[in-house]
Design a protein around this motif. Structure first.
Motif, PDB file in Angstrom:
ATOM      1  N   THR A  32       6.300   9.709  -9.824  1.00  0.00           N
ATOM      2  CA  THR A  32       5.539  10.265  -8.717  1.00  0.00           C
ATOM      3  C   THR A  32       4.065   9.874  -8.821  1.00  0.00           C
ATOM      4  O   THR A  32       3.443   9.483  -7.827  1.00  0.00           O
ATOM      5  N   ASN A  35       3.714   6.252  -7.956  1.00  0.00           N
ATOM      6  CA  ASN A  35       3.813   6.104  -6.509  1.00  0.00           C
ATOM      7  C   ASN A  35       2.497   6.499  -5.838  1.00  0.00           C
ATOM      8  O   ASN A  35       2.015   5.829  -4.928  1.00  0.00           O
ATOM      9  N   PHE A  36       1.888   7.575  -6.330  1.00  0.00           N
ATOM     10  CA  PHE A  36       0.609   8.044  -5.808  1.00  0.00           C
ATOM     11  C   PHE A  36      -0.483   6.996  -6.028  1.00  0.00           C
ATOM     12  O   PHE A  36      -1.238   6.667  -5.121  1.00  0.00           O
ATOM     13  N   THR A  39      -0.018   3.724  -3.844  1.00  0.00           N
ATOM     14  CA  THR A  39      -0.385   3.902  -2.441  1.00  0.00           C
ATOM     15  C   THR A  39      -1.874   4.201  -2.294  1.00  0.00           C
ATOM     16  O   THR A  39      -2.458   3.911  -1.241  1.00  0.00           O
ATOM     17  N   ASP A  42      -4.196   1.243  -1.409  1.00  0.00           N
ATOM     18  CA  ASP A  42      -4.367   0.874  -0.001  1.00  0.00           C
ATOM     19  C   ASP A  42      -5.675   1.425   0.547  1.00  0.00           C
ATOM     20  O   ASP A  42      -6.447   0.715   1.184  1.00  0.00           O
ATOM     21  N   ALA A  72       0.036   7.690   7.036  1.00  0.00           N
ATOM     22  CA  ALA A  72       0.627   7.724   5.693  1.00  0.00           C
ATOM     23  C   ALA A  72       1.451   8.988   5.489  1.00  0.00           C
ATOM     24  O   ALA A  72       2.540   8.940   4.902  1.00  0.00           O
ATOM     25  N   GLY A  76       5.398   8.879   5.126  1.00  0.00           N
ATOM     26  CA  GLY A  76       5.892   9.432   3.862  1.00  0.00           C
ATOM     27  C   GLY A  76       6.929  10.518   4.072  1.00  0.00           C
ATOM     28  O   GLY A  76       7.950  10.561   3.384  1.00  0.00           O
ATOM     29  N   ASP A  79      10.119   8.932   5.339  1.00  0.00           N
ATOM     30  CA  ASP A  79      10.782   8.228   4.242  1.00  0.00           C
ATOM     31  C   ASP A  79      11.448   9.214   3.285  1.00  0.00           C
ATOM     32  O   ASP A  79      12.551   8.972   2.799  1.00  0.00           O
ATOM     33  N   ARG A 120       9.005  10.396  -3.867  1.00  0.00           N
ATOM     34  CA  ARG A 120       8.238   9.949  -2.704  1.00  0.00           C
ATOM     35  C   ARG A 120       7.142  10.934  -2.327  1.00  0.00           C
ATOM     36  O   ARG A 120       6.349  10.664  -1.429  1.00  0.00           O
ATOM     37  N   ARG A 123       3.422   9.563  -2.314  1.00  0.00           N
ATOM     38  CA  ARG A 123       2.900   8.922  -1.107  1.00  0.00           C
ATOM     39  C   ARG A 123       2.421   9.967  -0.098  1.00  0.00           C
ATOM     40  O   ARG A 123       1.373   9.806   0.531  1.00  0.00           O
ATOM     41  N   GLN A 126      -0.876  11.605  -1.363  1.00  0.00           N
ATOM     42  CA  GLN A 126      -2.009  10.713  -1.175  1.00  0.00           C
ATOM     43  C   GLN A 126      -2.435  10.698   0.285  1.00  0.00           C
ATOM     44  O   GLN A 126      -3.621  10.770   0.602  1.00  0.00           O
ATOM     45  N   GLY A 127      -1.483  10.636   1.200  1.00  0.00           N
ATOM     46  CA  GLY A 127      -1.801  10.676   2.622  1.00  0.00           C
ATOM     47  C   GLY A 127      -2.460  11.984   3.028  1.00  0.00           C
ATOM     48  O   GLY A 127      -3.404  11.999   3.828  1.00  0.00           O
TER      49      GLY A 127
END
Length: 138
Positions: A32, A35-36, A39, A42, A72, A76, A79, A120, A123, A126-127
Motif C-alpha cells: 500500500t 502504491n502511494f 502515484t 505523478d 485520482a 482509484g 479501480d 489500492r 492510490r 494520495q488522491g
C-alpha cells in the motif's frame, strides 16, 4: 431484492479477500505504501513544472491539484470497487466464467469482487490528500 442480493454477495466476497490480504499485514502495508509513493510521483512531477512557472494554460497549481485530486480519487475508487471487471474477457476465453454462471449469485457481483485488492487504498489516499490540499488552498 436482486440488487440487495448482489450487494450482499459482493460484500461477502470482498470480506473474504480482505481476510486473505490481512493474513500478511506487513506485506499489505508495504504494498500500500509503495502504491502511494508511486502515484505520488505523478503529482510531484506536476509540482516540479509549477516550480518554474506560475500558471500553465491559465491554471494555477491549486486548480490543477483540484482536477488531479478529483480524478485520482474517482479512478482509484472505481479501480478498488470494480478493478477485476477488466478480466472478464480473459474469463470468457479460458472458460472460468462458466463457474460463475452456475452460482446463485449475480455474475457482476462475483466478477467485480474477485481478487479485491485492498492495497489500492494507497492510490485513493494520495488522491484524497491532493484533493484536500486543493480545497484548502482554493
Amino acid at each position: 431484492s436482486r440488487l440487495l442480493e448482489g450487494v450482499r454477495a459482493y460484500g461477502l466476497i470482498v470480506a473474504m479477500w480482505m481476510r486473505s490480504t490481512m493474513a500478511y499485514r506487513a506485506s499489505f502495508v508495504m504494498t500500500t505504501l509503495g502504491n502511494f509513493v508511486v502515484t505520488a510521483f505523478d503529482f510531484v512531477t506536476i509540482m516540479l513544472m509549477f516550480a518554474h512557472v506560475d500558471a500553465l494554460g491559465g491554471y494555477t497549481l491549486p486548480e490543477i491539484a483540484l482536477l488531479y485530486g478529483t480524478s485520482a480519487t474517482a479512478f482509484g475508487l472505481s479501480d478498488l470497487l470494480f478493478g477485476s471487471v477488466d478480466r472478464l474477457g480473459r474469463r470468457v476465453r479460458d472458460g472460468t466464467l462458466d463457474t460463475l454462471l452456475v452460482r446463485p449469485v449475480p455474475v457482476l457481483a462475483q466478477v467485480a469482487a474477485d481478487r479485491f485488492a485492498l492495497r489500492r487504498l494507497g492510490r485513493i489516499t494520495q488522491g484524497l490528500l491532493v484533493l484536500g490540499y486543493a480545497l484548502a488552498t482554493l
